[in-house]
Design an enzyme around this catalytic site. Structure first.
Site, PDB file in Angstrom:
ATOM      1  CB  VAL A  14      -0.923   0.022   1.229  1.00 12.64           C
ATOM      2  CG1 VAL A  14      -1.789   1.277   1.234  1.00 12.64           C
ATOM      3  CG2 VAL A  14      -1.804  -1.229   1.249  1.00 12.64           C
TER       4      VAL A  14
ATOM      5  CG  ASN B  10      19.237  -7.164 -16.133  1.00 11.14           C
ATOM      6  OD1 ASN B  10      19.931  -7.247 -15.119  1.00 11.14           O
ATOM      7  ND2 ASN B  10      18.086  -7.774 -16.243  1.00 11.14           N
TER       8      ASN B  10
ATOM      9  N   GLY C  86       9.701   2.560   0.715  1.00  8.62           N
ATOM     10  CA  GLY C  86       9.331   3.247   1.945  1.00  8.62           C
ATOM     11  C   GLY C  86      10.354   4.277   2.383  1.00  8.62           C
TER      12      GLY C  86
END
Length: 566
Positions: free
Chosen positions: A295, A443, A494
């Site tokens: 979330v 990559n 976060g």
């Protein structure tokens, strides 16, 4: 003796003022006259004059060129080996270290892999990083020597050619190994299979029979193989871009913007809105919430980035207080502090018996999933984005959910955009119908690839989100890429752990710099209404109407925080 003594004293008396006058003239008059003459010709102080002359003659010196590339094996944010590339240039006949960048290792894991094999194989990772270090310090070092770090297109073209040769070489080796294996199998397998049933009948598969009218989830697409050492291509391309910005004495985000807009710098720039992960719903057995992976909160557009981050931090502190309150059982979701790169595929919509498993033991068909999301958005209108609400293979349902919810929220494809090399096909974005994509610099991705893709995405009225790869590092170049490319959002995780906070701090520094230069443009949110009769194979530029001013629900400007689910 006396007359001679008087004459000597007199000589000394006359010699003193004469010597003092000579010394005064030497110490004051000549330099003063020289300074007066210089000031008449050049209205600068001598020290400034020397600096101006140095700058003038430096224009005739050769432009900085690449003289050395150094590859190094380092650790990323979760302690796993990854690649660092250092760039050295010849500047005014001297070798000088210009910059370095750290490339995060990324590997795709099969969807049905066993839990113990979800982590990338340690030997494979080490081999890939070691190969990348060898490529950078050997082949790429020789190939890119004497090129200008500002010539990004030429460098990326050479890097692409080198990668293609390595990929073709690997395919040739695989063909030879397959041919040898087939010969060995033909010599050793002379008896029929013991598992075959009499009469050539195949064993029936267990499970409930499904009616033909019920739509099932299409099978998963094969996982794209990652060439061993491929992260050397992306790391070198990004390091060259940083070196080009350094020698040009401009920030990296301005250098990227100049590359994207053909050296025409935009008069104003918009900061990408951060998608800040608040709760992580992974790895909570046994009653795992399989519908949601995380979330996220998106600060309101009317706030500055600094104000938005402060508000998210306040919400995060309050969530911590609620989850850790005494006497309360901690719910399944947890604060976003888990290490990325660990079991990062567990948040996928798990297909069981051709249906989506939204909770343990609770299944919904593709049609039921669309109805469920419509009900969710109607009940919570402040959810402004859904990331990967459906599997990428379920293109028909992507079309249906876009027609149902496109004007109310963003429908973002992330898994479908993982392999950037497959995104572009004949000037189209080869993904399901959606509002936008999450691009990750991983990559063999090159800076030129991102510039081309974001231009194509903008032209087809998608929105671009720059996402942090699974294995993070403290390199904050991703933020400059997002700002320079004009991404609508940036997905960093976060507000915890040093490698993430470093990127948020860089975003705040860019906001301050743009505001000081009065080149900061306010962000906006405009949802797109999809045509219900459009087909997923058509280009979005052919089927999408122009955005309307009232496409944003009025409630969003009144709420303190926006949110998104993935």
């Amino acid at each position: 003796m006396e007359p001679g003594g008087r004459r000597e004293r007199r000589w000394r008396q006359l010699q003193g003022p004469r010597q003092e006058a000579a010394e005064y003239y030497r110490d004051h008059r000549v330099p003063q006259r020289m300074e007066e003459a210089l000031n008449a010709l050049f209205p600068l102080r001598p020290a400034d004059l020397y600096g101006e002359l140095a700058n003038y003659f430096s224009k005739f010196s050769k432009a900085p060129v690449i003289c050395k590339l150094v590859g190094r094996k380092v650790l990323d944010g979760v302690g796993q080996p990854t690649l660092e590339v250092e760039i050295y240039c010849t500047v005014k006949n001297y070798e000088k270290r210009i910059c370095s960048t750290v490339m995060s290792f990324h590997s795709q894991i099969p969807e049905n892999a066993l839990p113990e094999t979800n982590e990338a194989d340690e030997k494979e990772r080490n081999d890939s990083v070691n190969t990348a270090v060898e490529w950078v310090s050997d082949s790429l070092n020789t190939m890119l020597r004497d090129l200008k770090p500002t010539d990004q297109c030429k460098v990326d073209e050479m890097l692409g050619e080198y990668f293609t040769k390595q990929a073709e070489f690997k395919k040739e080796i695989e063909k030879q190994e397959e041919a040898a294996a087939e010969v060995t199998l033909a010599l050793t397998s002379c008896t029929p299979s013991a598992t075959a049933l009499p009469g050539g009948k195949k064993a029936a598969k267990p499970g409930r029979k499904v009616s033909a009218a019920e739509r099932m989830i299409p099978p998963a697409e094969p996982v794209e193989s990652v060439l061993c050492g491929s992260l050397a291509i992306g790391a070198t391309s990004l390091a060259i871009a940083k070196a080009g910005a350094t020698v040009s004495r401009i920030p990296l985000y301005l250098h990227i913007a100049l590359l994207k807009h053909g050296q025409d710098l935009p008069k104003e720039m918009t900061l990408p809105l951060p998608m800040v992960t608040l709760l992580n719903c992974e790895k909570i057995p046994p009653a795992k919430l399989k519908l949601m992976k995380e979330v996220m909160l998106i600060p309101p557009v009317q706030l500055s980035l600094k104000q938005g981050i402060e508000r998210v931090l306040d919400i995060q502190k309050e969530m911590t207080r609620l989850l850790e309150s005494p006497g309360k059982v901690q719910s399944s979701p947890r604060l976003a502090d888990s290490k990325k790169g660990k079991a990062h595929n567990t948040g996928k919509k798990a297909p069981v018996k051709g249906k989506y498993e939204i909770l343990t033991g609770m299944f919904k068909s593709p049609d039921e999933m669309v109805d469920m999301y419509v009900e969710l958005i109607n009940k919570f209108p402040f959810i402004i984005a859904l990331i990967d609400p459906l599997r990428k293979e379920d293109r028909q349902q992507w079309n249906n959910i876009c027609c149902a919810l496109g004007s109310k929220c963003y429908l973002i494809a992330e898994d479908a955009a993982t392999c950037i090399s497959k995104l572009k096909s004949d000037q189209k974005i080869n993904i399901p119908m959606c509002s936008g994509v999450v691009l990750k610099y991983i990559n063999q991705t090159k800076v030129s690839d991102l510039i081309e893709l974001t231009g194509l995405v903008d032209g087809q009225r998608h929105i671009t989100i720059l996402g942090s790869p699974d294995g993070e590092s403290s390199d904050d170049s991703l933020v400059d890429l997002a700002v320079g490319l004009g991404a609508r959002f940036i997905k960093l995780g976060g507000l915890s752990r040093g490698e993430r906070v470093t990127k948020y701090n860089r975003l705040l520094a860019i906001e301050e710099e743009l505001a000081k230069n009065r080149t900061l443009r306010e962000a906006n949110l405009e949802f797109i209404a999809f045509d219900e009769e459009s087909q997923p194979e058509k280009q979005l530029s052919e089927v999408l109407p122009p955005p309307t001013q009232d496409s944003l629900p009025p409630q969003l400007s009144q709420r303190p925080e926006n949110s998104t689910l993935t």
